[in-house]
Design an enzyme around this catalytic site. Structure first.
Site, PDB file in Angstrom:
ATOM      1  N   HIS A 312       0.860  -1.186   0.000  1.00  0.00           N
ATOM      2  CA  HIS A 312       0.000   0.000   0.000  1.00  0.00           C
ATOM      3  C   HIS A 312       0.891   1.229   0.000  1.00  0.00           C
ATOM      4  O   HIS A 312       1.954   1.220   0.619  1.00  0.00           O
ATOM      5  CB  HIS A 312      -0.900  -0.001   1.253  1.00  0.00           C
ATOM      6  CG  HIS A 312      -2.047   0.958   1.172  1.00  0.00           C
ATOM      7  ND1 HIS A 312      -1.912   2.288   1.466  1.00  0.00           N
ATOM      8  CD2 HIS A 312      -3.335   0.761   0.814  1.00  0.00           C
ATOM      9  CE1 HIS A 312      -3.087   2.883   1.298  1.00  0.00           C
ATOM     10  NE2 HIS A 312      -3.964   1.984   0.898  1.00  0.00           N
ATOM     11  N   ASP A 370      -8.011  -5.117   0.188  1.00  0.00           N
ATOM     12  CA  ASP A 370      -8.544  -5.875  -0.954  1.00  0.00           C
ATOM     13  C   ASP A 370      -8.267  -7.367  -0.865  1.00  0.00           C
ATOM     14  O   ASP A 370      -8.886  -8.146  -1.596  1.00  0.00           O
ATOM     15  CB  ASP A 370      -7.926  -5.348  -2.257  1.00  0.00           C
ATOM     16  CG  ASP A 370      -8.382  -3.939  -2.551  1.00  0.00           C
ATOM     17  OD1 ASP A 370      -9.576  -3.677  -2.371  1.00  0.00           O
ATOM     18  OD2 ASP A 370      -7.545  -3.113  -2.933  1.00  0.00           O
TER      19      ASP A 370
HETATM   20  N1  ACO Z   1       4.218  -7.821  -4.671  1.00  0.00           N
HETATM   21  C1  ACO Z   1       5.561  -7.840  -4.829  1.00  0.00           C
HETATM   22  N2  ACO Z   1       6.352  -6.781  -4.662  1.00  0.00           N
HETATM   23  C2  ACO Z   1       5.768  -5.636  -4.336  1.00  0.00           C
HETATM   24  C3  ACO Z   1       4.368  -5.528  -4.138  1.00  0.00           C
HETATM   25  C4  ACO Z   1       3.586  -6.677  -4.319  1.00  0.00           C
HETATM   26  N3  ACO Z   1       2.273  -6.640  -4.158  1.00  0.00           N
HETATM   27  N4  ACO Z   1       4.054  -4.248  -3.808  1.00  0.00           N
HETATM   28  C5  ACO Z   1       5.200  -3.578  -3.784  1.00  0.00           C
HETATM   29  N5  ACO Z   1       6.249  -4.409  -4.102  1.00  0.00           N
HETATM   30  C6  ACO Z   1       7.666  -4.027  -4.129  1.00  0.00           C
HETATM   31  C7  ACO Z   1       7.962  -3.184  -5.355  1.00  0.00           C
HETATM   32  O1  ACO Z   1       8.398  -3.981  -6.425  1.00  0.00           O
HETATM   33  C8  ACO Z   1       9.053  -2.271  -4.845  1.00  0.00           C
HETATM   34  O2  ACO Z   1      10.257  -3.009  -4.878  1.00  0.00           O
HETATM   35  P1  ACO Z   1      11.685  -2.243  -5.088  1.00  0.00           P
HETATM   36  O3  ACO Z   1      11.900  -1.471  -3.830  1.00  0.00           O
HETATM   37  O4  ACO Z   1      12.643  -3.372  -5.265  1.00  0.00           O
HETATM   38  O5  ACO Z   1      11.520  -1.389  -6.299  1.00  0.00           O
HETATM   39  C9  ACO Z   1       8.690  -2.040  -3.386  1.00  0.00           C
HETATM   40  O6  ACO Z   1       7.890  -3.174  -2.995  1.00  0.00           O
HETATM   41  C10 ACO Z   1       7.858  -0.766  -3.149  1.00  0.00           C
HETATM   42  O7  ACO Z   1       6.719  -0.806  -3.994  1.00  0.00           O
HETATM   43  P2  ACO Z   1       6.178   0.469  -4.793  1.00  0.00           P
HETATM   44  O8  ACO Z   1       5.435  -0.002  -5.997  1.00  0.00           O
HETATM   45  O9  ACO Z   1       7.279   1.449  -5.012  1.00  0.00           O
HETATM   46  O10 ACO Z   1       5.170   1.071  -3.750  1.00  0.00           O
HETATM   47  P3  ACO Z   1       3.958   2.022  -4.058  1.00  0.00           P
HETATM   48  O11 ACO Z   1       3.610   2.674  -2.791  1.00  0.00           O
HETATM   49  O12 ACO Z   1       4.227   2.892  -5.233  1.00  0.00           O
HETATM   50  O13 ACO Z   1       2.807   0.995  -4.534  1.00  0.00           O
HETATM   51  C11 ACO Z   1       0.957  -0.477  -4.483  1.00  0.00           C
HETATM   52  C12 ACO Z   1       1.805   0.543  -3.702  1.00  0.00           C
HETATM   53  C13 ACO Z   1       0.580   0.105  -5.863  1.00  0.00           C
HETATM   54  C14 ACO Z   1      -0.341  -0.727  -3.713  1.00  0.00           C
HETATM   55  C15 ACO Z   1       1.746  -1.777  -4.636  1.00  0.00           C
HETATM   56  O14 ACO Z   1       2.077  -2.289  -3.365  1.00  0.00           O
HETATM   57  C16 ACO Z   1       1.011  -2.830  -5.466  1.00  0.00           C
HETATM   58  O15 ACO Z   1       1.082  -2.800  -6.698  1.00  0.00           O
HETATM   59  N6  ACO Z   1       0.273  -3.784  -4.775  1.00  0.00           N
HETATM   60  C17 ACO Z   1      -0.536  -4.753  -5.462  1.00  0.00           C
HETATM   61  C18 ACO Z   1      -1.846  -4.128  -5.947  1.00  0.00           C
HETATM   62  C19 ACO Z   1      -2.812  -3.877  -4.813  1.00  0.00           C
HETATM   63  O16 ACO Z   1      -3.075  -4.753  -3.991  1.00  0.00           O
HETATM   64  N7  ACO Z   1      -3.387  -2.665  -4.802  1.00  0.00           N
HETATM   65  C20 ACO Z   1      -4.402  -2.282  -3.797  1.00  0.00           C
HETATM   66  C21 ACO Z   1      -3.932  -1.182  -2.907  1.00  0.00           C
HETATM   67  S1  ACO Z   1      -5.119  -0.872  -1.626  1.00  0.00           S
HETATM   68  C22 ACO Z   1      -6.313   0.094  -2.291  1.00  0.00           C
HETATM   69  O17 ACO Z   1      -6.122   0.746  -3.269  1.00  0.00           O
HETATM   70  C23 ACO Z   1      -7.676   0.088  -1.663  1.00  0.00           C
END
Ligand code: ACO
Length: 436
Positions: A312, A370
């Site tokens: 998140h 979610d």
């Molecule tokens: N699975 C694997 N790796 C992940 C995940 C995941 N679900 N989420 C983040 N990471 C990793 C990223 O690859 C990144 O790695 P790095 O540091 O090596 O580059 C690190 O964790 C940080 O992730 P970011 O994408 O930079 O974090 P951001 O805050 O931009 O994204 C997000 C948050 C979009 C929710 C992300 O965690 C994601 O895509 N999750 C899956 C989709 C999801 O469940 N979305 C619902 C969110 S809740 C809502 O909207 C109600």
């Protein structure tokens, strides 16, 4: 309650010229202080640059507080766990909008207002037949909610507090009716009118699942679960859709158009669509034996695959809503004799494995709201295309609260971001014959 007040200053210095400018540092009641950069262009000719609003407080608000590191979510100061356990969605909607929980008299009046506004204008019903049956219900919702302003002319003047109040309870009241109609339309079934004898969540289930051909009895456990799901999704401070509602309303746009804008933003896969994606992922995994491969792929920086329902932008701890959602999921599946649902087994094992994996621990990736929502809604008979619509029904409570807060400001300001322009500098028009 203490007000945010100017107390300290921060000095910004240009390292090349040595010029410096003093800016106010302001404190809220909780959360990080902010630097008030509003005088900066006047003082220095400079703008701040923050695409995605990563470090920008876009407004002052008293509605919802999120502490992502601690995993805390408060509505008007009340923890989400307390509200989900002890309150109802309508009570939470009142709290978000009015600032306090209603007393008995206020609660009766509020519930009456909502209940007696659930019908929609009969002419509006004709809108649905203009849509294709296979239209995504979020596209339908965007259209019909926007159209409400053409029907309820006595609640579109946002300068008038009485009209504002009317618009708020109309929207909260009519959203489940419009959402259920979108569902029925997609399935070619007759629309079900609201029943005033039922509470908000039970009525929503009735309008979704009943048919005129036979009586329909709402399962009270499922109605309570639906009510809690609505509570969990009711508001989440300045997220993309709420900020969209605020920005739209800053121009004086009517409330129904503003909420339609919020629906448009919520529909995006990076915002409201993740619950559907989690279900797709669990379905693709099929059995727990496939989890290790999914974990391996999620950790591979060269693989775009991510564990949906994990991570998140704000929460770097367990999303407090996810914990409650997990309980609701077990309750619902237990009630429906689906406790052995293979996808639930996959979800539980996936969560356990990911939570003990150093990659997820180090990156602070926890289940979000979610993760268990899709499984729960699917068990209740709600098709995946309706998941985000349900989210929109719930989030309407937050949207109208933010709309109302912004519309009531004594000195409203139109939202007008600036930019870092990187296009061509001024040049003379080139006649077509001379263009290459
Ligand atoms: N699975 C694997 N790796 C992940 C995940 C995941 N679900 N989420 C983040 N990471 C990793 C990223 O690859 C990144 O790695 P790095 O540091 O090596 O580059 C690190 O964790 C940080 O992730 P970011 O994408 O930079 O974090 P951001 O805050 O931009 O994204 C997000 C948050 C979009 C929710 C992300 O965690 C994601 O895509 N999750 C899956 C989709 C999801 O469940 N979305 C619902 C969110 S809740 C809502 O909207 C109600």
């Amino acid at each position: 309650m203490p007000q945010s007040s100017p107390s300290r200053t921060v000095t910004l210095t240009d390292d090349t010229t040595g010029e410096s400018w003093k800016l106010e540092r302001r404190s809220g009641t909780m959360g990080p202080d902010v630097i008030d950069v509003r005088p900066l262009p006047r003082l220095s000719g400079l703008l701040t640059f923050d695409p995605g609003f990563i470090s920008t407080g876009s407004c002052e608000s008293k509605i919802t507080f999120v502490d992502g590191d601690q995993g805390i979510l408060l509505h008007r100061g009340y923890p989400i766990d307390d509200l989900a356990e002890n309150s109802t969605f309508l009570e939470v909607a009142y709290l978000l909008l009015m600032g306090d929980l209603p007393n008995a008299e206020q609660s009766t009046a509020w519930t009456h207002n909502i209940t007696y506004n659930t019908l929609v204008h009969e002419q509006l019903i004709k809108f649905y037949s203009g849509f294709r049956r296979d239209a995504h219900p979020m596209a339908v919702m965007c259209g019909v909610v926007g159209a409400l302003s053409a029907f309820y002319h006595d609640s579109i003047n946002m300068q008038d507090p009485a009209q504002r109040a009317k618009a708020c309870y109309r929207l909260i009241a009519k959203m489940p009716t419009l959402a259920a109609m979108a569902h029925k339309y997609a399935h070619g079934q007759p629309f079900m009118y609201p029943l005033n004898s039922l509470n908000y969540a039970a009525n929503f289930l009735q309008m979704l699942f009943a048919v005129p051909a036979e009586p329909y009895e709402v399962n009270p456990i499922l109605a309570r679960a639906m009510d809690k799901i609505l509570i969990l999704h009711a508001d989440h401070e300045q997220n993309a859709s709420t900020s969209t509602v605020r920005l739209a309303s800053s121009s004086g746009a009517n409330p129904f158009a503003c909420i339609a804008a919020g629906i448009a933003s919520l529909g995006g896969p990076a915002h409201g669509g993740a619950n559907e994606a989690v279900l797709k992922m669990l379905t693709a995994l099929e059995v727990p034996a496939n989890i290790p491969e999914a974990i391996r792929r999620a950790k591979d920086p060269n693989d775009p695959f991510r564990l949906m329902g994990f991570g998140h932008r704000v929460y770097k701890n367990y999303d407090p809503r996810a914990r409650i959602m997990r309980r609701i999921c077990h309750e619902v599946l237990g009630t429906l004799n689906l406790a052995n649902d293979p996808l639930l087994q996959v979800a539980v094992e996936l969560e356990q494995i990911a939570l003990s994996d150093p990659y997820f621990i180090e990156k602070k990736l926890y289940p979000n709201v979610d993760f268990y929502t899709g499984l729960t809604l699917r068990a209740m008979g709600i098709p995946p295309s309706m998941f985000t619509v349900l989210f929109a029904v719930a989030r309407t409570a937050g949207w109208v609260a933010h709309w109302q807060e912004q519309s009531s400001e004594s000195k409203p300001k139109i939202g007008r971001p600036r930019q870092l322009y990187t296009g061509p500098t001024a040049r003379s028009f080139v006649p077509m014959a001379q263009r290459g």
